[in-house]
Scaffold this motif. Structure first.
Motif, PDB file in Angstrom:
ATOM      1  N   SER A 181      53.819  53.318  28.518  1.00 55.86           N
ATOM      2  CA  SER A 181      54.170  53.534  29.925  1.00 55.86           C
ATOM      3  C   SER A 181      54.726  52.272  30.581  1.00 55.86           C
ATOM      4  O   SER A 181      55.360  52.337  31.632  1.00 55.86           O
ATOM      5  CB  SER A 181      52.946  54.029  30.698  1.00 55.86           C
ATOM      6  N   SER A 182      54.477  51.108  29.954  1.00 58.11           N
ATOM      7  CA  SER A 182      55.056  49.847  30.424  1.00 58.11           C
ATOM      8  C   SER A 182      55.911  49.277  29.294  1.00 58.11           C
ATOM      9  O   SER A 182      55.490  48.363  28.578  1.00 58.11           O
ATOM     10  CB  SER A 182      53.960  48.853  30.819  1.00 58.11           C
ATOM     11  N   PRO A 183      57.098  49.823  29.089  1.00 54.93           N
ATOM     12  CA  PRO A 183      57.886  49.469  27.906  1.00 54.93           C
ATOM     13  C   PRO A 183      58.396  48.036  27.931  1.00 54.93           C
ATOM     14  O   PRO A 183      58.994  47.594  28.912  1.00 54.93           O
ATOM     15  CB  PRO A 183      59.045  50.477  27.951  1.00 54.93           C
ATOM     16  N   ASN A 184      58.165  47.291  26.848  1.00 54.69           N
ATOM     17  CA  ASN A 184      58.769  45.964  26.704  1.00 54.69           C
ATOM     18  C   ASN A 184      59.075  45.624  25.257  1.00 54.69           C
ATOM     19  O   ASN A 184      59.229  44.459  24.906  1.00 54.69           O
ATOM     20  CB  ASN A 184      57.881  44.876  27.344  1.00 54.69           C
ATOM     21  N   LEU A 185      59.154  46.648  24.423  1.00 55.10           N
ATOM     22  CA  LEU A 185      59.484  46.432  23.019  1.00 55.10           C
ATOM     23  C   LEU A 185      60.881  45.843  22.864  1.00 55.10           C
ATOM     24  O   LEU A 185      61.149  45.115  21.907  1.00 55.10           O
ATOM     25  CB  LEU A 185      59.372  47.756  22.254  1.00 55.10           C
ATOM     26  N   ALA A 186      61.756  46.140  23.812  1.00 55.65           N
ATOM     27  CA  ALA A 186      63.133  45.636  23.746  1.00 55.65           C
ATOM     28  C   ALA A 186      63.168  44.116  23.646  1.00 55.65           C
ATOM     29  O   ALA A 186      63.961  43.548  22.888  1.00 55.65           O
ATOM     30  CB  ALA A 186      63.911  46.104  24.979  1.00 55.65           C
ATOM     31  N   LEU A 187      62.316  43.447  24.399  1.00 55.38           N
ATOM     32  CA  LEU A 187      62.299  41.981  24.394  1.00 55.38           C
ATOM     33  C   LEU A 187      61.836  41.453  23.036  1.00 55.38           C
ATOM     34  O   LEU A 187      62.385  40.472  22.523  1.00 55.38           O
ATOM     35  CB  LEU A 187      61.379  41.462  25.500  1.00 55.38           C
ATOM     36  N   THR A 188      60.846  42.109  22.446  1.00 55.71           N
ATOM     37  CA  THR A 188      60.343  41.695  21.135  1.00 55.71           C
ATOM     38  C   THR A 188      61.425  41.849  20.070  1.00 55.71           C
ATOM     39  O   THR A 188      61.449  41.099  19.088  1.00 55.71           O
ATOM     40  CB  THR A 188      59.112  42.535  20.746  1.00 55.71           C
TER      41      THR A 188
END
Length: 258
Positions: free
Chosen positions: A38-45
Motif C-alpha cells: 500500500s506504500s509502494p517504493n520498490l521502484a527506488l530499490t
C-alpha cells in the motif's frame, strides 16, 4: 518461479524483494517485479529515480484502464471477465536493474467510490501473473496474503516472511505463516533481516522453533544499505554483505525451482 515477499512494515522486505529480483536478472532470468504494498517504493530499490517512480500510475488507480477493462453500457454494471496480459505489456516499466516493474496500487476505501471494478482488475491481474506467466515473478506484498487469494496462492513457489528480532515483527510473521499454510503455499520460510548481534539471531531462531517455522536465511545488518537508503545512491552490490547473502538465497531458490 513465483516468489512472494511479505512481513511487518519496516522490516526491510522491499529491499529483499528488490535485491532478489536483481539477482535473478543477473542470473539470466527475465523478471517481473510486482509492488503490491500500500506504500509502494520498490521502484527506488530497482534503480528508478524518485521522479520516475512518482510518474508511475498504479494499476488500481488508473481510472481509464479500469474503465476500459470493466465498463459496460449499463450504469452500475461492470464486466467480470476481461483480458489482462496487455496490462503487463503496456504498463510494466523497465527499470535500470533490468527488472520490469508493475505497481498494483491501493484499492480505495468504501465511501470514496465503488471499489468493485478496480478490485476485479487487480485480482484478475494477480492471478494471471502468478498462474499463467512464464517469467520469474517477485511480489512485494503487504503483511497479509489477501492479494494472492486461495485461487492463486498454491501457485506461488515460495513465500518469504521477513522479520527482525523485534517481538512484534515475529508475531506478525507467525500470523502470516499460519495464513500461508491455510492457503496451501508450497514453501514458507522466515528470513531474518538486519541481524547485527548473535542474540538477535538466537531470538529469531528460538521463536521459529517454538512455532514450527523454517528459517531459510539470516541477513546481517549492513551499514551500506542504511546509508544508501538515506542518500539515495546506488548500492555497491559487490561490497554489501546483505546483498551477498540475498544472492546466495536467490541461488537456492533457483535450484529449488528447477
Amino acid at each position: 518461479m513465483k516468489i512472494a515477499v511479505c512481513g511487518k512494515g519496516g522490516v526491510g522486505k522491499t529491499f529483499i524483494a528488490g535485491s532478489l529480483a536483481r539477482c535473478l536478472v543477473q542470473a539470466g532470468h527475465p523478471v517481473l517485479a510486482i509492488d503490491a504494498d500500500s506504500s509502494p517504493n520498490l521502484a527506488l530499490t530497482l534503480g528508478l529515480t524518485s521522479g520516475d517512480a512518482a510518474r508511475i500510475v498504479p494499476v488500481a488507480e488508473n481510472e481509464e484502464l479500469i474503465r476500459l477493462k470493466t465498463a459496460t453500457e449499463y450504469p452500475g454494471v461492470f464486466r467480470l471477465t476481461f483480458t489482462v496480459d496487455d496490462i503487463i505489456r503496456n504498463h510494466a516499466v523497465l527499470t535500470p536493474s533490468g527488472v520490469h516493474l508493475l505497481v498494483m496500487g491501493t484499492i480505495r476505501a468504501m465511501g470514496s467510490g465503488c471499489t468493485c471494478p478496480a478490485h476485479s482488475v487487480v485480482k484478475a491481474l494477480m492471478r494471471h501473473l502468478v498462474v499463467e506467466r512464464n517469467e520469474a515473478v517477485i511480489l512485494d506484498m503487504e503483511a497479509g496474503i489477501e492479494h494472492l487469494g486461495r485461487g492463486t496462492a498454491g501457485h506461488v513457489n515460495s513465500l518469504l516472511v521477513v522479520t527482525d528480532a523485534n517481538r512484534k515483527s515475529l508475531e506478525v510473521a507467525a500470523t502470516i505463516c499460519r495464513l500461508a499454510r491455510e492457503s496451501e503455499i508450497a514453501h514458507v520460510g522466515l528470513v531474518g533481516n538486519r541481524v547485527d548481534e548473535s542474540r538477535h539471531e538466537t531470538a529469531i531462531r528460538s521463536f521459529a522453533d517454538e512455532h514450527g517455522l523454517d528459517v531459510i536465511a539470516i541477513i546481517p545488518y549492513d551499514m551500506q544499505v542504511t546509508e544508501t537508503g538515506i542518500s539515495g545512491n546506488a548500492l555497491d552490490e559487490s561490497s554489501s554483505v546483505a546483498f551477498q547473502v540475498i544472492r546466495e538465497l536467490s541461488s537456492r531458490l533457483i535450484r529449488d525451482g528447477e
